[in-house]
Design a protein around this motif. Structure first.
Motif, PDB file in Angstrom:
ATOM      1  N   GLU A 176       0.913  -1.335   0.159  1.00 19.91           N
ATOM      2  CA  GLU A 176      -0.141  -0.035   0.123  1.00 19.91           C
ATOM      3  C   GLU A 176       0.942   1.343   0.146  1.00 19.91           C
ATOM      4  O   GLU A 176       0.743   2.219   0.932  1.00 19.91           O
ATOM      5  CB  GLU A 176      -0.837   0.000   1.028  1.00 19.91           C
ATOM      6  CG  GLU A 176      -1.873  -1.223   1.089  1.00 19.91           C
ATOM      7  CD  GLU A 176      -2.692  -1.354  -0.084  1.00 19.91           C
ATOM      8  OE1 GLU A 176      -3.369  -0.060  -0.488  1.00 19.91           O
ATOM      9  OE2 GLU A 176      -2.770  -2.370  -0.575  1.00 19.91           O
ATOM     10  N   VAL A 177       1.725   1.260  -0.838  1.00 19.91           N
ATOM     11  CA  VAL A 177       2.687   2.515  -1.061  1.00 19.91           C
ATOM     12  C   VAL A 177       2.016   3.484  -1.986  1.00 19.91           C
ATOM     13  O   VAL A 177       1.576   3.310  -3.064  1.00 19.91           O
ATOM     14  CB  VAL A 177       4.056   2.020  -1.760  1.00 19.91           C
ATOM     15  CG1 VAL A 177       4.724   3.313  -2.049  1.00 19.91           C
ATOM     16  CG2 VAL A 177       4.979   0.989  -0.977  1.00 19.91           C
ATOM     17  N   VAL A 178       1.876   4.582  -1.357  1.00 18.29           N
ATOM     18  CA  VAL A 178       1.422   5.695  -2.117  1.00 18.29           C
ATOM     19  C   VAL A 178       2.351   6.902  -2.556  1.00 18.29           C
ATOM     20  O   VAL A 178       3.208   7.249  -2.069  1.00 18.29           O
ATOM     21  CB  VAL A 178       0.490   6.672  -0.999  1.00 18.29           C
ATOM     22  CG1 VAL A 178      -0.349   7.760  -1.871  1.00 18.29           C
ATOM     23  CG2 VAL A 178      -0.706   5.719  -0.546  1.00 18.29           C
ATOM     24  N   ILE A 179       2.238   6.916  -3.863  1.00 15.83           N
ATOM     25  CA  ILE A 179       3.348   7.745  -4.784  1.00 15.83           C
ATOM     26  C   ILE A 179       2.520   9.001  -5.017  1.00 15.83           C
ATOM     27  O   ILE A 179       1.429   8.966  -5.627  1.00 15.83           O
ATOM     28  CB  ILE A 179       3.640   7.177  -5.870  1.00 15.83           C
ATOM     29  CG1 ILE A 179       4.320   5.554  -5.674  1.00 15.83           C
ATOM     30  CG2 ILE A 179       4.737   8.057  -6.572  1.00 15.83           C
ATOM     31  CD1 ILE A 179       4.596   4.862  -6.759  1.00 15.83           C
ATOM     32  N   LYS A 180       3.158  10.099  -4.648  1.00 11.96           N
ATOM     33  CA  LYS A 180       2.585  11.496  -5.305  1.00 11.96           C
ATOM     34  C   LYS A 180       2.823  11.628  -6.664  1.00 11.96           C
ATOM     35  O   LYS A 180       4.188  11.456  -7.228  1.00 11.96           O
ATOM     36  CB  LYS A 180       3.175  12.495  -4.682  1.00 11.96           C
ATOM     37  CG  LYS A 180       2.494  13.772  -4.815  1.00 11.96           C
ATOM     38  CD  LYS A 180       3.132  14.992  -3.733  1.00 11.96           C
ATOM     39  CE  LYS A 180       2.578  16.204  -4.116  1.00 11.96           C
ATOM     40  NZ  LYS A 180       3.064  17.274  -3.092  1.00 11.96           N
ATOM     41  N   ASN A 181       1.713  11.579  -7.488  1.00 11.63           N
ATOM     42  CA  ASN A 181       1.961  11.550  -8.809  1.00 11.63           C
ATOM     43  C   ASN A 181       2.332  12.826  -9.531  1.00 11.63           C
ATOM     44  O   ASN A 181       1.437  13.657 -10.043  1.00 11.63           O
ATOM     45  CB  ASN A 181       0.818  11.182  -9.309  1.00 11.63           C
ATOM     46  CG  ASN A 181       1.023  10.677 -10.998  1.00 11.63           C
ATOM     47  OD1 ASN A 181       1.992  10.653 -11.685  1.00 11.63           O
ATOM     48  ND2 ASN A 181      -0.245  10.265 -11.500  1.00 11.63           N
TER      49      ASN A 181
END
Length: 228
Positions: A176-181
């Motif tokens: 559940e890694v959230v990458i700032k796009n």
């Protein structure tokens, strides 16, 4: 930037951590420390004054511009990375230029005039060795990227790119890694040598496979290990 803040920036940077407290204190007087906001340009390869840059915090992208004005993202750099005039070589490609632009809300960096940095390396053999190693690691990373372009299909290149992005942005997390796009589909296409349309299709494939979810503002990688 206050002198104490300059000291701790240099002290904590992977390049300058080999220097003593006194050496770092003396070094604070030489570089230029600056902060730029998102979308501001902080470097052109054809600037009259050539400099070496180190990133304290934030993320930027290096954009290459050909003679026809076409732009391609060449690399994405983060805290601790070096960029600018690496080789101290005055030979320039007249058909291409490149610039660095901030993609995070702000980028804090310092820069050295090349002549100043050469003198610093001459006086500090340990620093020269560390600098050589860091440049070597960067060259190896670029070499690996070229190998992927040559020997892997576009679907694999895309999955590996998202995986590498998640590993760098995830701070050790693998679920559940959230990458700032902060990259457009066109930016990613340039990095993996593909097209914007193909990148869009590949995003949808990973989403339909349950590996990622994404919006314009973020990408959620459910399990980094499954991207391959």
């Amino acid at each position: 930037m206050q002198e104490e803040a300059k000291y701790w920036y240099l002290h904590d940077h992977q390049l300058f951590s080999v220097l003593s407290r006194e050496e770092n204190r003396a070094l604070c007087l030489i570089p230029s420390f600056k902060t730029v906001k998102k979308n501001e340009i902080l470097y052109f390869s054809h600037d009259e004054e050539q400099r070496l840059y180190t990133i304290k915090s934030g993320t930027l992208k290096i954009v290459r511009v050909d003679n026809d004005g076409n732009e391609t993202v060449k690399d994405v750099l983060r805290s601790g990375d070096l960029f600018g005039q690496y080789t101290f070589d005055e030979i320039e490609d007249e058909n291409q230029d490149e610039y660095a632009v901030a993609v995070s809300d702000k980028v804090v960096f310092c820069s050295f005039r090349i002549n100043d940095f050469e003198e610093i390396l001459k006086r500090n053999p340990q620093l020269a060795v560390r600098y050589t190693k860091l440049v070597g690691f960067r060259i190896k990373r670029i070499s690996n990227s070229y190998a992927n372009l040559m020997f892997k299909d576009v679907k694999t290149r895309f999955a590996l790119f998202i995986k590498d992005w998640a590993m760098k942005e995830g701070n050790g997390k693998d679920k559940e890694v959230v990458i700032k796009n902060y990259l457009t589909h066109n930016d990613i296409a340039g990095l993996i040598c593909s097209t914007r349309q193909t990148v869009t299709l590949l995003f949808n494939e990973l989403k339909n496979a349950g590996l990622i979810d994404y919006t314009r503002s973020e990408i959620i990688v459910h399990d980094v290990a499954k991207l391959r």
